[in-house]
Write a protein that holds these residues in place. Structure first.
Motif, mmCIF file in Angstrom:
data_model
loop_
_atom_site.group_PDB
_atom_site.id
_atom_site.type_symbol
_atom_site.label_atom_id
_atom_site.label_comp_id
_atom_site.label_asym_id
_atom_site.label_seq_id
_atom_site.Cartn_x
_atom_site.Cartn_y
_atom_site.Cartn_z
ATOM 1 N N GLU A 1 1.023 -1.195 0.052
ATOM 2 C CA GLU A 1 -0.017 -0.028 0.003
ATOM 3 C C GLU A 1 0.764 1.346 0.117
ATOM 4 O O GLU A 1 0.617 2.107 -0.838
ATOM 5 N N GLN A 2 1.889 1.206 0.913
ATOM 6 C CA GLN A 2 2.733 2.381 0.862
ATOM 7 C C GLN A 2 3.526 2.489 -0.407
ATOM 8 O O GLN A 2 3.812 3.623 -1.049
ATOM 9 N N ALA A 3 3.963 1.450 -1.164
ATOM 10 C CA ALA A 3 4.565 1.559 -2.472
ATOM 11 C C ALA A 3 3.631 2.215 -3.295
ATOM 12 O O ALA A 3 4.024 3.014 -4.545
ATOM 13 N N ASP A 4 2.407 1.796 -3.420
ATOM 14 C CA ASP A 4 1.390 2.133 -4.376
ATOM 15 C C ASP A 4 1.019 3.601 -4.236
ATOM 16 O O ASP A 4 1.051 4.404 -5.256
ATOM 17 N N ILE A 5 0.847 4.053 -2.872
ATOM 18 C CA ILE A 5 0.738 5.506 -2.482
ATOM 19 C C ILE A 5 1.844 6.111 -3.152
ATOM 20 O O ILE A 5 1.758 7.511 -3.755
ATOM 21 N N HIS A 6 3.245 6.027 -3.035
ATOM 22 C CA HIS A 6 4.426 6.557 -3.488
ATOM 23 C C HIS A 6 4.262 6.449 -5.004
ATOM 24 O O HIS A 6 4.668 7.575 -5.545
ATOM 25 N N LEU A 7 3.823 5.742 -5.389
ATOM 26 C CA LEU A 7 3.827 5.592 -7.030
ATOM 27 C C LEU A 7 2.800 6.696 -7.555
ATOM 28 O O LEU A 7 3.068 7.472 -8.304
ATOM 29 N N GLU A 8 1.547 6.599 -7.081
ATOM 30 C CA GLU A 8 0.649 7.537 -7.140
ATOM 31 C C GLU A 8 1.003 8.995 -6.852
ATOM 32 O O GLU A 8 0.988 10.029 -7.879
ATOM 33 N N CYS A 9 1.765 9.323 -5.886
ATOM 34 C CA CYS A 9 2.082 10.629 -5.721
ATOM 35 C C CYS A 9 3.467 11.026 -6.629
ATOM 36 O O CYS A 9 3.307 12.145 -7.092
ATOM 37 N N GLN A 10 4.116 10.196 -6.784
ATOM 38 C CA GLN A 10 5.182 10.612 -7.800
ATOM 39 C C GLN A 10 4.664 10.938 -9.365
ATOM 40 O O GLN A 10 4.799 11.625 -10.022
ATOM 41 N N GLU A 11 3.677 10.071 -9.906
ATOM 42 C CA GLU A 11 3.104 10.235 -10.972
ATOM 43 C C GLU A 11 2.374 11.362 -10.832
ATOM 44 O O GLU A 11 2.468 12.241 -12.106
ATOM 45 N N GLU A 12 1.573 11.784 -9.990
ATOM 46 C CA GLU A 12 1.001 13.125 -9.788
ATOM 47 C C GLU A 12 1.732 14.351 -9.865
ATOM 48 O O GLU A 12 1.695 15.456 -10.622
ATOM 49 N N LEU B 1 4.683 18.825 -12.858
ATOM 50 C CA LEU B 1 5.735 19.487 -13.395
ATOM 51 C C LEU B 1 5.761 19.435 -15.053
ATOM 52 O O LEU B 1 6.104 20.658 -15.445
ATOM 53 N N TYR B 2 5.448 18.433 -15.398
ATOM 54 C CA TYR B 2 5.159 18.664 -17.273
ATOM 55 C C TYR B 2 4.358 19.661 -17.830
ATOM 56 O O TYR B 2 4.185 20.260 -18.490
ATOM 57 N N LYS B 3 3.118 19.664 -16.734
ATOM 58 C CA LYS B 3 2.043 20.827 -17.032
ATOM 59 C C LYS B 3 2.653 22.125 -17.005
ATOM 60 O O LYS B 3 2.235 23.021 -17.619
ATOM 61 N N THR B 4 3.419 22.404 -16.055
ATOM 62 C CA THR B 4 3.985 23.535 -15.632
ATOM 63 C C THR B 4 5.057 23.950 -16.617
ATOM 64 O O THR B 4 5.144 24.904 -16.906
ATOM 65 N N ALA B 5 5.786 22.854 -16.851
ATOM 66 C CA ALA B 5 6.712 23.140 -18.129
ATOM 67 C C ALA B 5 6.137 23.312 -19.518
ATOM 68 O O ALA B 5 6.599 24.383 -20.214
ATOM 69 N N ALA B 6 5.006 23.005 -19.618
ATOM 70 C CA ALA B 6 4.428 23.250 -20.987
ATOM 71 C C ALA B 6 3.782 24.541 -20.948
ATOM 72 O O ALA B 6 3.593 25.123 -22.136
ATOM 73 N N ALA B 7 3.617 25.502 -19.862
ATOM 74 C CA ALA B 7 3.328 26.779 -19.821
ATOM 75 C C ALA B 7 4.415 27.676 -20.132
ATOM 76 O O ALA B 7 4.482 28.996 -20.113
ATOM 77 N N LEU B 8 5.673 26.943 -20.227
ATOM 78 C CA LEU B 8 6.967 27.978 -20.293
ATOM 79 C C LEU B 8 7.498 27.970 -21.719
ATOM 80 O O LEU B 8 7.264 26.981 -22.496
ATOM 81 N N ARG B 9 8.372 28.637 -22.154
ATOM 82 C CA ARG B 9 9.405 28.517 -23.040
ATOM 83 C C ARG B 9 10.110 27.527 -23.273
ATOM 84 O O ARG B 9 10.324 26.920 -22.072
ATOM 85 N N GLU B 10 10.653 27.038 -24.304
ATOM 86 C CA GLU B 10 11.475 25.693 -24.229
ATOM 87 C C GLU B 10 12.466 25.661 -23.420
ATOM 88 O O GLU B 10 12.936 24.929 -22.414
ATOM 89 N N LEU C 1 12.870 18.051 -11.486
ATOM 90 C CA LEU C 1 12.804 16.590 -11.647
ATOM 91 C C LEU C 1 13.621 15.596 -10.737
ATOM 92 O O LEU C 1 12.986 14.584 -10.306
ATOM 93 N N PRO C 2 14.841 16.229 -10.493
ATOM 94 C CA PRO C 2 15.439 15.243 -9.307
ATOM 95 C C PRO C 2 14.694 15.154 -7.868
ATOM 96 O O PRO C 2 14.671 14.004 -7.377
ATOM 97 N N PHE C 3 13.718 16.197 -7.762
ATOM 98 C CA PHE C 3 13.041 16.004 -6.471
ATOM 99 C C PHE C 3 11.798 14.988 -6.582
ATOM 100 O O PHE C 3 11.421 14.411 -5.801
ATOM 101 N N ALA C 4 11.349 14.979 -7.829
ATOM 102 C CA ALA C 4 10.132 14.207 -8.145
ATOM 103 C C ALA C 4 10.672 12.765 -8.190
ATOM 104 O O ALA C 4 9.888 11.891 -7.913
ATOM 105 N N LEU C 5 11.872 12.589 -8.910
ATOM 106 C CA LEU C 5 12.206 11.309 -9.144
ATOM 107 C C LEU C 5 12.768 10.572 -7.831
ATOM 108 O O LEU C 5 12.878 9.402 -7.522
ATOM 109 N N ASP C 6 13.480 11.327 -7.009
ATOM 110 C CA ASP C 6 13.922 10.995 -5.627
ATOM 111 C C ASP C 6 14.716 9.545 -5.776
ATOM 112 O O ASP C 6 14.225 8.594 -5.110
#
Length: 160
Positions: free
Chosen positions: A107-118, A123-132, A143-148
């Motif tokens: 259950e903990q692993a599943d929650i961590h996976l869900e959190c990381q995906e969200e 992050l990708y949605k935010t990046a899409a609002a920026l110039r390249e 990304l290093p914080f999200a991938l941990d």
């Protein structure tokens, strides 16, 4: 000795003044705008505006995305904390992996996976609002914080 005492008193007064100013700002903002407004001012995003040189329109979009993601993040953190507490209790109560203990670990692993995906989606949605160029710098930073990978970094941990 006297100069040191004066410096200490001035430092304490400065600290007290800063504390009072922040409390006043927080209570004044809450009084005028309702609860949560200090967070909604989003001082945590100012580094982003400065570092990536965001214009006002970009910053408004980033703030909106951040505000929309915050409740998800808070909820995920709550669920992670509950899962950690459950595993901690089971770890202390057992000397082997029981079916309940295994289920809690999963259950903990599943929650961590869900959190990381969200978080990655955010992050990708935010990046899409920026110039390249801004998006690349943002993702390189975040990304290093999200991938941990800190818990599984390679190395010679067992070679010692």
């Amino acid at each position: 000795m006297k100069k040191g005492l004066i410096f200490l008193v001035l430092a304490l007064l400065a600290g007290l003044a800063a504390f009072c100013a922040m409390r006043w700002h927080k209570s004044e903002s809450r009084h005028v705008h309702g609860p949560g407004v200090v967070l909604d001012a989003m001082p945590e995003l100012e580094w982003l505006r400065s570092e990536l040189k965001l214009n006002d329109e970009q910053f408004a979009v980033v703030k909106e995305l951040h505000a929309a993601y915050r409740p998800k993040c808070v909820e995920m953190c709550r669920r992670i904390m509950e899962a950690h507490e459950k595993i901690d209790a089971l770890a202390k109560a057992n000397r082997e992996i029981t079916p309940e203990y295994r289920g809690a670990l999963k259950e903990q692993a599943d929650i961590h996976l869900e959190c990381q995906e969200e978080m990655l989606k955010h992050l990708y949605k935010t990046a899409a609002a920026l110039r390249e160029d801004q998006a690349r710098k943002y993702l390189d930073t975040m990304l290093p914080f999200a991938l941990d990978f800190s818990y599984s970094e390679s190395g010679d941990l067992h070679a010692r």
